[in-house]
Design a protein around this motif. Structure first.
Motif, PDB file in Angstrom:
ATOM      1  N   MET A   1       0.841  -1.202   0.000  1.00  0.00           N
ATOM      2  CA  MET A   1       0.000   0.000   0.000  1.00  0.00           C
ATOM      3  C   MET A   1       0.883   1.263   0.000  1.00  0.00           C
ATOM      4  SD  MET A   1      -3.005   1.081   2.612  1.00  0.00           S
ATOM      5  CE  MET A   1      -1.935   1.962   3.724  1.00  0.00           C
ATOM      6  N   ILE A   2       0.450   2.243  -0.768  1.00  0.00           N
ATOM      7  CA  ILE A   2       1.237   3.486  -0.838  1.00  0.00           C
ATOM      8  C   ILE A   2       0.385   4.641  -0.309  1.00  0.00           C
ATOM      9  CG2 ILE A   2       2.446   5.076  -2.392  1.00  0.00           C
ATOM     10  CD1 ILE A   2       2.919   2.647  -4.212  1.00  0.00           C
ATOM     11  N   THR A   3       0.966   5.439   0.554  1.00  0.00           N
ATOM     12  CA  THR A   3       0.261   6.603   1.093  1.00  0.00           C
ATOM     13  C   THR A   3       1.084   7.849   0.830  1.00  0.00           C
ATOM     14  OG1 THR A   3      -0.558   5.195   2.874  1.00  0.00           O
ATOM     15  CG2 THR A   3      -0.835   7.559   3.173  1.00  0.00           C
ATOM     16  N   LEU A   4       0.384   8.905   0.385  1.00  0.00           N
ATOM     17  CA  LEU A   4       1.058  10.203   0.250  1.00  0.00           C
ATOM     18  C   LEU A   4       0.613  11.091   1.399  1.00  0.00           C
ATOM     19  CD1 LEU A   4       0.676  11.071  -3.561  1.00  0.00           C
ATOM     20  CD2 LEU A   4       2.432   9.684  -2.417  1.00  0.00           C
ATOM     21  N   PHE A   5       1.584  11.619   2.148  1.00  0.00           N
ATOM     22  CA  PHE A   5       1.279  12.595   3.199  1.00  0.00           C
ATOM     23  C   PHE A   5       1.341  13.962   2.524  1.00  0.00           C
ATOM     24  CE2 PHE A   5       1.247  10.209   7.211  1.00  0.00           C
ATOM     25  CZ  PHE A   5       1.641   8.957   6.749  1.00  0.00           C
ATOM     26  N   VAL A   6       0.173  14.598   2.420  1.00  0.00           N
ATOM     27  CA  VAL A   6       0.086  15.845   1.656  1.00  0.00           C
ATOM     28  C   VAL A   6      -0.346  17.005   2.563  1.00  0.00           C
ATOM     29  CG1 VAL A   6      -0.473  14.592  -0.470  1.00  0.00           C
ATOM     30  CG2 VAL A   6      -2.330  15.427   0.973  1.00  0.00           C
ATOM     31  N   ASN A   7      -0.137  18.219   2.057  1.00  0.00           N
ATOM     32  CA  ASN A   7      -0.590  19.452   2.724  1.00  0.00           C
ATOM     33  C   ASN A   7       0.056  19.720   4.076  1.00  0.00           C
ATOM     34  OD1 ASN A   7      -2.252  19.963   0.568  1.00  0.00           O
ATOM     35  ND2 ASN A   7      -4.039  18.964   1.513  1.00  0.00           N
ATOM     36  N   ALA A   8       1.306  19.353   4.243  1.00  0.00           N
ATOM     37  CA  ALA A   8       2.040  19.781   5.449  1.00  0.00           C
ATOM     38  C   ALA A   8       2.592  21.171   5.162  1.00  0.00           C
ATOM     39  CB  ALA A   8       3.172  18.810   5.755  1.00  0.00           C
ATOM     40  N   ILE A  44       9.893   5.220   3.692  1.00  0.00           N
ATOM     41  CA  ILE A  44       9.781   6.441   2.888  1.00  0.00           C
ATOM     42  C   ILE A  44      10.192   6.090   1.451  1.00  0.00           C
ATOM     43  CG2 ILE A  44      10.543   8.844   2.614  1.00  0.00           C
ATOM     44  CD1 ILE A  44       9.223   8.393   5.352  1.00  0.00           C
ATOM     45  N   ALA A  45       9.279   6.382   0.516  1.00  0.00           N
ATOM     46  CA  ALA A  45       9.580   6.049  -0.885  1.00  0.00           C
ATOM     47  C   ALA A  45       9.943   7.292  -1.690  1.00  0.00           C
ATOM     48  CB  ALA A  45       8.380   5.350  -1.520  1.00  0.00           C
ATOM     49  N   GLY A  46       9.581   8.465  -1.177  1.00  0.00           N
ATOM     50  CA  GLY A  46       9.933   9.685  -1.902  1.00  0.00           C
ATOM     51  C   GLY A  46       9.509  10.923  -1.132  1.00  0.00           C
ATOM     52  N   VAL A  47      10.238  12.014  -1.362  1.00  0.00           N
ATOM     53  CA  VAL A  47       9.878  13.321  -0.802  1.00  0.00           C
ATOM     54  C   VAL A  47       9.965  14.284  -1.972  1.00  0.00           C
ATOM     55  CG1 VAL A  47      10.497  15.114   0.874  1.00  0.00           C
ATOM     56  CG2 VAL A  47      10.944  12.712   1.428  1.00  0.00           C
ATOM     57  N   GLY A  48       8.855  14.910  -2.329  1.00  0.00           N
ATOM     58  CA  GLY A  48       8.887  15.797  -3.488  1.00  0.00           C
ATOM     59  C   GLY A  48       7.571  16.519  -3.662  1.00  0.00           C
ATOM     60  N   SER A  49       7.420  17.213  -4.791  1.00  0.00           N
ATOM     61  CA  SER A  49       6.194  17.973  -4.991  1.00  0.00           C
ATOM     62  C   SER A  49       5.007  17.015  -5.107  1.00  0.00           C
ATOM     63  CB  SER A  49       6.304  18.830  -6.255  1.00  0.00           C
ATOM     64  OG  SER A  49       6.146  17.995  -7.383  1.00  0.00           O
ATOM     65  N   ILE A  50       3.853  17.522  -4.705  1.00  0.00           N
ATOM     66  CA  ILE A  50       2.644  16.685  -4.764  1.00  0.00           C
ATOM     67  C   ILE A  50       2.454  16.159  -6.179  1.00  0.00           C
ATOM     68  CG2 ILE A  50       0.143  16.757  -4.802  1.00  0.00           C
ATOM     69  CD1 ILE A  50      -0.033  18.089  -2.367  1.00  0.00           C
ATOM     70  N   ALA A  51       2.624  17.065  -7.152  1.00  0.00           N
ATOM     71  CA  ALA A  51       2.370  16.673  -8.538  1.00  0.00           C
ATOM     72  C   ALA A  51       3.277  15.502  -8.932  1.00  0.00           C
ATOM     73  CB  ALA A  51       2.595  17.862  -9.457  1.00  0.00           C
ATOM     74  N   ASP A  52       4.547  15.615  -8.607  1.00  0.00           N
ATOM     75  CA  ASP A  52       5.496  14.538  -8.936  1.00  0.00           C
ATOM     76  C   ASP A  52       5.107  13.226  -8.296  1.00  0.00           C
ATOM     77  OD1 ASP A  52       7.051  16.077 -10.439  1.00  0.00           O
ATOM     78  OD2 ASP A  52       8.844  16.018  -9.127  1.00  0.00           O
ATOM     79  N   LEU A  53       4.821  13.314  -6.983  1.00  0.00           N
ATOM     80  CA  LEU A  53       4.545  12.066  -6.255  1.00  0.00           C
ATOM     81  C   LEU A  53       3.233  11.455  -6.729  1.00  0.00           C
ATOM     82  CD1 LEU A  53       5.804  12.763  -2.621  1.00  0.00           C
ATOM     83  CD2 LEU A  53       6.992  11.694  -4.529  1.00  0.00           C
ATOM     84  N   ARG A  54       2.241  12.332  -7.064  1.00  0.00           N
ATOM     85  CA  ARG A  54       0.969  11.785  -7.561  1.00  0.00           C
ATOM     86  C   ARG A  54       1.174  11.055  -8.878  1.00  0.00           C
ATOM     87  NH1 ARG A  54      -2.949  16.775  -5.845  1.00  0.00           N
ATOM     88  NH2 ARG A  54      -3.478  15.957  -3.780  1.00  0.00           N
ATOM     89  N   SER A  55       2.071  11.571  -9.711  1.00  0.00           N
ATOM     90  CA  SER A  55       2.262  10.861 -10.983  1.00  0.00           C
ATOM     91  C   SER A  55       3.137   9.616 -10.801  1.00  0.00           C
ATOM     92  CB  SER A  55       2.777  11.795 -12.079  1.00  0.00           C
ATOM     93  OG  SER A  55       4.107  12.125 -11.814  1.00  0.00           O
ATOM     94  N   ARG A  56       4.130   9.706  -9.891  1.00  0.00           N
ATOM     95  CA  ARG A  56       4.950   8.500  -9.642  1.00  0.00           C
ATOM     96  C   ARG A  56       4.166   7.389  -8.961  1.00  0.00           C
ATOM     97  NH1 ARG A  56      10.080   9.706  -6.149  1.00  0.00           N
ATOM     98  NH2 ARG A  56      10.185   7.443  -5.997  1.00  0.00           N
ATOM     99  N   PHE A  57       3.258   7.785  -8.069  1.00  0.00           N
ATOM    100  CA  PHE A  57       2.520   6.771  -7.284  1.00  0.00           C
ATOM    101  C   PHE A  57       1.030   6.893  -7.564  1.00  0.00           C
ATOM    102  CE2 PHE A  57       6.390   7.861  -4.897  1.00  0.00           C
ATOM    103  CZ  PHE A  57       6.999   6.619  -4.817  1.00  0.00           C
ATOM    104  N   ALA A  58       0.658   6.721  -8.814  1.00  0.00           N
ATOM    105  CA  ALA A  58      -0.747   6.881  -9.222  1.00  0.00           C
ATOM    106  C   ALA A  58      -1.616   5.922  -8.415  1.00  0.00           C
ATOM    107  CB  ALA A  58      -0.877   6.587 -10.704  1.00  0.00           C
ATOM    108  N   GLY A  59      -2.739   6.451  -7.944  1.00  0.00           N
ATOM    109  CA  GLY A  59      -3.683   5.603  -7.191  1.00  0.00           C
ATOM    110  C   GLY A  59      -3.357   5.497  -5.715  1.00  0.00           C
ATOM    111  N   ALA A  60      -2.279   6.214  -5.280  1.00  0.00           N
ATOM    112  CA  ALA A  60      -1.927   6.135  -3.849  1.00  0.00           C
ATOM    113  C   ALA A  60      -3.023   6.780  -3.003  1.00  0.00           C
ATOM    114  CB  ALA A  60      -0.595   6.849  -3.606  1.00  0.00           C
ATOM    115  N   GLU A  61      -3.153   6.274  -1.791  1.00  0.00           N
ATOM    116  CA  GLU A  61      -4.043   6.880  -0.802  1.00  0.00           C
ATOM    117  C   GLU A  61      -3.416   8.195  -0.344  1.00  0.00           C
ATOM    118  OE1 GLU A  61      -4.475   4.870   3.117  1.00  0.00           O
ATOM    119  OE2 GLU A  61      -5.833   3.605   1.913  1.00  0.00           O
ATOM    120  N   GLU A  62      -4.235   9.127   0.118  1.00  0.00           N
ATOM    121  CA  GLU A  62      -3.631  10.377   0.615  1.00  0.00           C
ATOM    122  C   GLU A  62      -4.011  10.619   2.070  1.00  0.00           C
ATOM    123  OE1 GLU A  62      -3.973  13.702  -2.042  1.00  0.00           O
ATOM    124  OE2 GLU A  62      -2.906  12.593  -3.619  1.00  0.00           O
ATOM    125  N   PHE A  63      -3.042  11.095   2.827  1.00  0.00           N
ATOM    126  CA  PHE A  63      -3.282  11.485   4.229  1.00  0.00           C
ATOM    127  C   PHE A  63      -3.096  12.996   4.284  1.00  0.00           C
ATOM    128  CE2 PHE A  63      -2.081  12.645   8.479  1.00  0.00           C
ATOM    129  CZ  PHE A  63      -2.851  11.832   9.305  1.00  0.00           C
TER     130      PHE A  63
END
Ligand code: NIG
Ligand code: FE
Length: 422
Positions: A1-8, A44-63
């Motif tokens: 499972m992949i999760t993106l921690f966004v909006n910090a 940790i799989a990556g730290v970067g812009s939301i746009a980048d991470l959303r395209s690298r990890f398409a379909g990831a859940e977001e926190f």
């Protein structure tokens, strides 16, 4: 499972070398804005812009971090988390003018916790410690070192270490066990020098081998202090521990300058802790060693001592500095790492970046875990803490407060506060 921690609003990554940070390195917490953090399979799989991470990890859940500050979970590298009764009576005795060591000489202090712990069952100690460690977790701690040291018999030390092992299984926290059978000379061994010698023999010949055989501890620690263990005794005990594969820690130069820091350096201890009374030679010795100086400013505050460890001198000498709570019933009953950050800035004269590094990466180095935790960087375990502040400098600023909203260990929820209070 992949999760993106966004909006910090900020991600305090502390990214950099996987070792204790020294000198000016400590002043860089590698704070990033406008970045998200990707977590995959607990790391940790990556730290970067939301746009980048959303395209690298398409379909990831977001926190959604909702504008809070995301940091590596705190690494509290020095606690005595398994104990029974509370010791507020001694706090009043000190206020009335009785010194910590004088209370110990009268059979109180550590001795009083020892009498109490010996009477308690493993289950009872587990129940008490479980609640207390959950409280530590609620302040943003994701890794905690827990020492034995209130048993001081083979049976009671093993009982304590088994409690710590059960806590490690039962709690989502990462727990590092330390054998501190040399926390005091038990009163029944203070009757003569032969009886004292018998206890050291017991430590070296029976307790340390038993702890290593049952794999109940990663570290061994000794309270090297005038009136407790001498430098020679400490060397003997830690050399035995090292011989059976345990890593070494010392309570060194806490109240008096007894050569503990020099000994830590010469033995190759992973950390030397306290150090409020360290000598110039001690600082010099540590500057040539690979030992982390773990400073515990809450202890000096709570004991009402005017002195604090010379953090600036350590940093200037290139010694990696960690900060921890020293959570224990006698000298530092606080679970609040943010409060320790406050003391780091206000008492030890460290910067906000330095105290963050001290409570994360350098705490990890003090537990020989710097390759695994302490930073938000690819490959590291996703041990994270989220705070409802918009700048990390608010953590030492709102002193005594708890701004932690949630923590994660290996990407899994560890602690969550339902409602963020601002
Ligand atoms: O780190 N100094 C020795 N050990 C603890 C205190 C333990 C106690 O008083 O119960 C410390 O301060
Ligand atoms: Fe301690």
């Amino acid at each position: 499972m992949i999760t993106l921690f966004v909006n910090a609003s900020q991600v305090v990554t502390c990214a950099g070398p996987a070792r204790g940070r020294r000198g000016t390195e400590m002043n860089d917490a590698a704070v990033r804005t406008d970045v998200a953090v990707a977590v995959a399979s607990g790391s940790i799989a990556g730290v970067g812009s939301i746009a980048d991470l959303r395209s690298r990890f398409a379909g990831a859940e977001e926190f959604d971090c909702e504008g809070g500050v995301l940091t590596p979970g705190f690494v509290d590298s020095h606690t005595h988390g398994v104990f029974g009764k509370l010791r507020y009576d001694e706090q009043e005795l000190r206020a009335a003018g009785l010194d910590y060591m004088e209370i110990a000489r009268r059979g109180g202090g550590i001795h009083s916790s020892v009498r109490d712990l010996r009477q308690r069952s493993e289950d009872e100690l587990f129940a008490l410690a479980e609640r207390r460690l959950r409280r530590l977790a609620s302040f943003g701690t994701t890794t905690v070192e827990v020492k034995s040291g209130y048993g001081l018999t083979l049976e009671d030390e093993l009982k304590t270490l088994r409690v710590i092992a059960r806590l490690a299984k039962a709690l989502p926290l990462r727990i590092v066990p330390t054998f501190l059978g040399a926390h005091e000379i038990p009163l029944e061994h203070r009757t003569s020098s032969a009886a004292r010698r018998d206890y050291i023999d017991l430590l070296v010949r029976e307790m340390i081998p038993a702890v290593a055989r049952d794999r109940l501890a990663v570290f061994a620690d000794v309270f090297c202090e005038t009136g407790v263990y001498t430098v020679d005794e400490t060397r003997e005990i830690l050399t035995a521990a090292r011989g059976v594969g345990l890593l070494m820690k010392l309570h060194a130069d806490e109240l008096t300058s007894a050569g503990g820091a020099e000994l830590a350096a010469s033995l190759g201890a992973t950390s030397a802790d306290h150090l409020a009374a360290v000598s110039d030679e001690g600082i010099e010795a540590l500057s040539h060693a690979n030992t982390v100086a773990t400073l515990l400013p809450g202890t000096m505050l709570f004991l009402g001592k005017p002195k604090q460890a010379p953090a600036r001198r350590f940093i200037e000498a290139g010694v990696p500095v960690a900060l921890a709570t020293d959570f224990n019933p006698g000298t530092s009953p606080t679970a609040n790492v943010s409060l320790i950050l406050t003391l780091g800035v206000s008492q030890l004269k460290m910067s906000a970046a330095e105290v963050m590094v001290a409570a994360t990466v350098n705490g990890a180095a003090a537990l020989a875990l710097a390759e695994k935790v302490g930073q938000i960087a690819p490959g590291f375990s996703a041990d994270l803490a989220l705070f409802d502040v918009s700048d990390f400098r608010e953590l030492p600023y709102w002193y005594g407060d708890n701004r932690c909203v949630a923590t994660f260990v290996g990407g899994k929820p560890c602690y969550a506060r339902d409602l963020a209070v601002t």
